[in-house]
Design a protein around this motif. Structure first.
Motif, PDB file in Angstrom:
ATOM      1  N   ASP A  66       0.864  -1.169   0.000  1.00  0.00           N
ATOM      2  CA  ASP A  66       0.000   0.000   0.000  1.00  0.00           C
ATOM      3  C   ASP A  66       0.906   1.226   0.000  1.00  0.00           C
ATOM      4  OD1 ASP A  66      -2.380   1.501   0.146  1.00  0.00           O
ATOM      5  OD2 ASP A  66      -2.196   1.639   2.330  1.00  0.00           O
ATOM      6  N   TRP A  67       0.851   1.979  -1.100  1.00  0.00           N
ATOM      7  CA  TRP A  67       1.701   3.156  -1.285  1.00  0.00           C
ATOM      8  C   TRP A  67       0.917   4.411  -0.930  1.00  0.00           C
ATOM      9  CZ3 TRP A  67       6.668   2.342  -2.542  1.00  0.00           C
ATOM     10  CH2 TRP A  67       7.008   1.134  -3.150  1.00  0.00           C
ATOM     11  N   THR A  68       1.527   5.295  -0.175  1.00  0.00           N
ATOM     12  CA  THR A  68       0.933   6.595   0.117  1.00  0.00           C
ATOM     13  C   THR A  68       1.965   7.664  -0.242  1.00  0.00           C
ATOM     14  OG1 THR A  68      -0.311   5.639   1.950  1.00  0.00           O
ATOM     15  CG2 THR A  68      -0.132   8.036   1.892  1.00  0.00           C
ATOM     16  N   LEU A  69       1.562   8.589  -1.066  1.00  0.00           N
ATOM     17  CA  LEU A  69       2.447   9.689  -1.432  1.00  0.00           C
ATOM     18  C   LEU A  69       2.627  10.601  -0.229  1.00  0.00           C
ATOM     19  CD1 LEU A  69       3.954  11.350  -3.616  1.00  0.00           C
ATOM     20  CD2 LEU A  69       1.780  12.529  -3.997  1.00  0.00           C
ATOM     21  N   VAL A  70       3.871  10.911   0.101  1.00  0.00           N
ATOM     22  CA  VAL A  70       4.167  11.817   1.200  1.00  0.00           C
ATOM     23  C   VAL A  70       4.416  13.223   0.657  1.00  0.00           C
ATOM     24  CG1 VAL A  70       5.756  12.335   3.104  1.00  0.00           C
ATOM     25  CG2 VAL A  70       5.083   9.961   2.624  1.00  0.00           C
ATOM     26  N   ARG A  71       5.321  13.329  -0.325  1.00  0.00           N
ATOM     27  CA  ARG A  71       5.586  14.645  -0.924  1.00  0.00           C
ATOM     28  C   ARG A  71       6.370  14.484  -2.210  1.00  0.00           C
ATOM     29  NH1 ARG A  71       9.130  16.159   3.842  1.00  0.00           N
ATOM     30  NH2 ARG A  71      10.802  14.682   3.516  1.00  0.00           N
TER      31      ARG A  71
END
Length: 165
Positions: free
Chosen positions: A104-109
């Motif tokens: 599960d990938w979550t974009l941070v910045r």
């Protein structure tokens, strides 16, 4: 995910300009991966384009592992990207066997470090194995634009220590 810190050169030290994006996640396939699709938005020379290319490249990982096909991986890999070469050399033409962990990938910045040339994209990755054990990672991707073409310059993957460790 194939772990390790693999950068050939540090990112340029130009002043950071860019944006911090709200987190979004996309699960990656777990057993037999299909190749991700390139979109027109990834052709844009911008933070958004670099972000899309970084996500696309990371989405190629399970495809390379399950098929051994590194054609697209190689097309996007900068010649000096140590991580890129390591994945190609380890899994190219000899696919991994067994169940891949879910991701599960979550974009941070996303940050534009050198306007139109060098971008840094950071993700949070939660990998869950077949025993339902989750492990958190920080993934930094260096994306460069050279000769009107996107390339992955570096990938750094660091496990996040669990609370109390």
């Amino acid at each position: 995910m194939h772990r390790g810190t693999a950068t050939a050169d540090p990112a340029p030290s130009a002043p950071a300009t860019g944006e911090q994006a709200s987190p979004s996640s996309s699960p990656s396939p777990s057993a037999t991966a299909a190749a991700p699709q390139w979109t027109a938005a990834m052709d844009e020379v911008s933070v958004n384009g670099a972000r899309g290319v970084a996500q696309y490249f990371l989405d190629l990982y399970p495809y390379v592992l399950t098929t051994g096909d590194t054609t697209e991986w190689d097309r996007l890999s900068h010649p000096e990207c140590v991580y890129c070469a390591d994945v190609r050399d380890t899994f190219g033409s000899k696919p991994a066997h067994g169940q891949l962990p879910s991701a599960d990938w979550t974009l941070v910045r996303s940050v534009e470090l050198d306007p139109g040339v060098y971008f840094s994209v950071e993700f949070k990755l939660v990998e869950t194995d077949a025993a339902n054990v989750a492990t958190d990672f920080t993934v930094l991707v260096g994306v460069v634009r050279e000769s009107d073409h996107w390339l992955i310059r570096a990938v750094q993957i660091d496990e996040v220590a669990a609370a109390g460790e």
